[in-house]
Enzyme design. Structure first.
Site, PDB file in Angstrom:
ATOM      1  N   PRO A 172       0.833  -1.214   0.000  1.00  0.00           N
ATOM      2  CA  PRO A 172       0.000   0.000   0.000  1.00  0.00           C
ATOM      3  C   PRO A 172       0.867   1.264   0.000  1.00  0.00           C
ATOM      4  O   PRO A 172       1.848   1.347   0.730  1.00  0.00           O
ATOM      5  CB  PRO A 172      -0.774  -0.105   1.317  1.00  0.00           C
ATOM      6  CG  PRO A 172      -0.609  -1.506   1.794  1.00  0.00           C
ATOM      7  CD  PRO A 172       0.650  -2.030   1.189  1.00  0.00           C
ATOM      8  N   GLU A 173       0.508   2.199  -0.849  1.00  0.00           N
ATOM      9  CA  GLU A 173       1.191   3.495  -0.888  1.00  0.00           C
ATOM     10  C   GLU A 173       0.197   4.555  -0.400  1.00  0.00           C
ATOM     11  O   GLU A 173      -0.899   4.230   0.035  1.00  0.00           O
ATOM     12  CB  GLU A 173       1.688   3.787  -2.306  1.00  0.00           C
ATOM     13  CG  GLU A 173       2.645   2.704  -2.827  1.00  0.00           C
ATOM     14  CD  GLU A 173       3.177   2.987  -4.232  1.00  0.00           C
ATOM     15  OE1 GLU A 173       3.244   4.163  -4.633  1.00  0.00           O
ATOM     16  OE2 GLU A 173       3.506   2.017  -4.924  1.00  0.00           O
ATOM     17  N   LYS A 175       2.791   6.869   4.782  1.00  0.00           N
ATOM     18  CA  LYS A 175       2.075   5.595   4.738  1.00  0.00           C
ATOM     19  C   LYS A 175       1.648   5.149   6.135  1.00  0.00           C
ATOM     20  O   LYS A 175       1.385   3.974   6.364  1.00  0.00           O
ATOM     21  CB  LYS A 175       2.955   4.519   4.098  1.00  0.00           C
ATOM     22  CG  LYS A 175       3.372   4.858   2.662  1.00  0.00           C
ATOM     23  CD  LYS A 175       4.370   3.852   2.131  1.00  0.00           C
ATOM     24  CE  LYS A 175       5.085   4.392   0.906  1.00  0.00           C
ATOM     25  NZ  LYS A 175       6.253   3.566   0.529  1.00  0.00           N
ATOM     26  N   ARG A 181      14.205  -2.936  -7.269  1.00  0.00           N
ATOM     27  CA  ARG A 181      12.798  -2.699  -7.573  1.00  0.00           C
ATOM     28  C   ARG A 181      12.619  -2.605  -9.081  1.00  0.00           C
ATOM     29  O   ARG A 181      13.534  -2.202  -9.791  1.00  0.00           O
ATOM     30  CB  ARG A 181      12.314  -1.380  -6.943  1.00  0.00           C
ATOM     31  CG  ARG A 181      12.598  -1.241  -5.461  1.00  0.00           C
ATOM     32  CD  ARG A 181      11.879  -2.285  -4.631  1.00  0.00           C
ATOM     33  NE  ARG A 181      10.437  -2.237  -4.751  1.00  0.00           N
ATOM     34  CZ  ARG A 181       9.635  -1.604  -3.902  1.00  0.00           C
ATOM     35  NH1 ARG A 181      10.138  -0.945  -2.889  1.00  0.00           N
ATOM     36  NH2 ARG A 181       8.338  -1.637  -4.073  1.00  0.00           N
TER      37      ARG A 181
END
Ligand SMILES: [Zn+2]
Length: 285
Positions: A2-3, A58, A275
């Site tokens: 989740p961002e 976050k 990433r």
């Protein structure tokens, strides 16, 4: 993972149910999270009423009618769900959302219902802060400005990146530069800004930094408006899926056609600093 938009949506969905409510009891179902749940400190929230719920980056910050604050980070797979009564799950929240009960960690009971924190990969955490020590918390005290605030502007971003030789995407994901941005929205914002993710921070022209600020704000706003993105393990607390993933232009679109009008490039995927970066080799420079 989740961002900012997904955490914002989670905050809004839990707020609807628990704001102004008093906690009757807390039960640790499995203490193992990024920081083990601590019964003594969580028990201080018993009989306390929730006064305010904020999001910062976050993190979700739940304020009570005394000094206590609960700091929540969803990690990779953390989420909340509600139990209506002691055992019965109100399935209308979970129509397309399988909850694996063995990954429940914390049960917070209010009058008539409970809120459960569930986390498959256990990278999330819930800790106690106090109003007076929030600003000293290592999680909070180094955070940069947030998209969609007036402080997050061209001058700010330029000052943070103009002398950095790291790839711009890494800089955008650095929480002390832009709070709340993660891999997905950083890739999407760079596509919108026509900037290659591995371009060095100190190589960006002023006009590119200006475009980037606008792109980040637009991407984040649109994602919040769409209820976040449904990505692997993320659903909001009502089991509803966000729909922003259907707007992804580059993320998870390796080898597919670039969606920019007039561009006939293909989306490439590379791994950078562990990433995935996704970009169009043709229109992102
Ligand atoms: Zn393109």
């Amino acid at each position: 993972m989740p961002e900012l938009p997904e955490v914002e949506i989670t905050k809004r969905s839990i707020s609807k149910h628990i704001l102004g409510k008093k906690i009757k009891s807390l039960k640790i179902l499995n203490p193992k999270l990024r920081y083990n749940l601590n019964y003594e400190s969580l028990n201080l929230f018993k009989n306390q009423t929730i006064k305010k719920i904020n999001r910062r980056s976050k993190y979700i910050l739940i304020f009570f009618d005394n000094e206590n604050v609960l700091l929540v980070h969803l990690g990779m797979t953390g989420r909340f769900y509600f139990l209506n009564g002691d055992r019965k799950i109100d399935t209308s929240f979970y129509s397309n959302n399988k909850i694996i009960k063995s990954h429940d960690h914390l049960k917070i009971t209010f009058e008539g219902f409970s809120l459960i924190y569930n986390d498959i990969r256990k990278f999330g955490f819930i800790r106690r802060l106090t109003i007076s020590n929030i600003k000293f918390s290592k999680h909070i005290n180094k955070l940069g400005y947030e998209p969609l605030t007036k402080e997050f502007n061209f001058e700010y971003l330029k000052q943070k990146i103009y002398n950095k030789s790291s790839p711009i995407k890494n800089l955008l994901m650095n929480q002390s530069i832009v709070a709340g941005l993660g891999n997905i929205y950083a890739n999407e914002a760079l596509f919108m800004g026509k900037i290659r993710p591995n371009k060095k921070g100190n190589k960006l022209k002023d006009y590119e930094i200006k475009t980037l600020v606008k792109s980040i704000n637009k991407i984040i706003k649109n994602a919040i408006d769409a209820g976040g993105s449904t990505i692997k393990n993320y659903h909001n607390s009502e089991g509803r899926s966000g729909s922003y993933q259907s707007n992804f232009k580059v993320y998870d679109r390796e080898n597919r056609k670039c969606l920019r009008l007039g561009c006939n490039g293909k989306i490439r995927r590379q791994v950078s600093s562990g990433r995935s970066i996704f970009f169009c080799f043709k229109c992102q420079r």
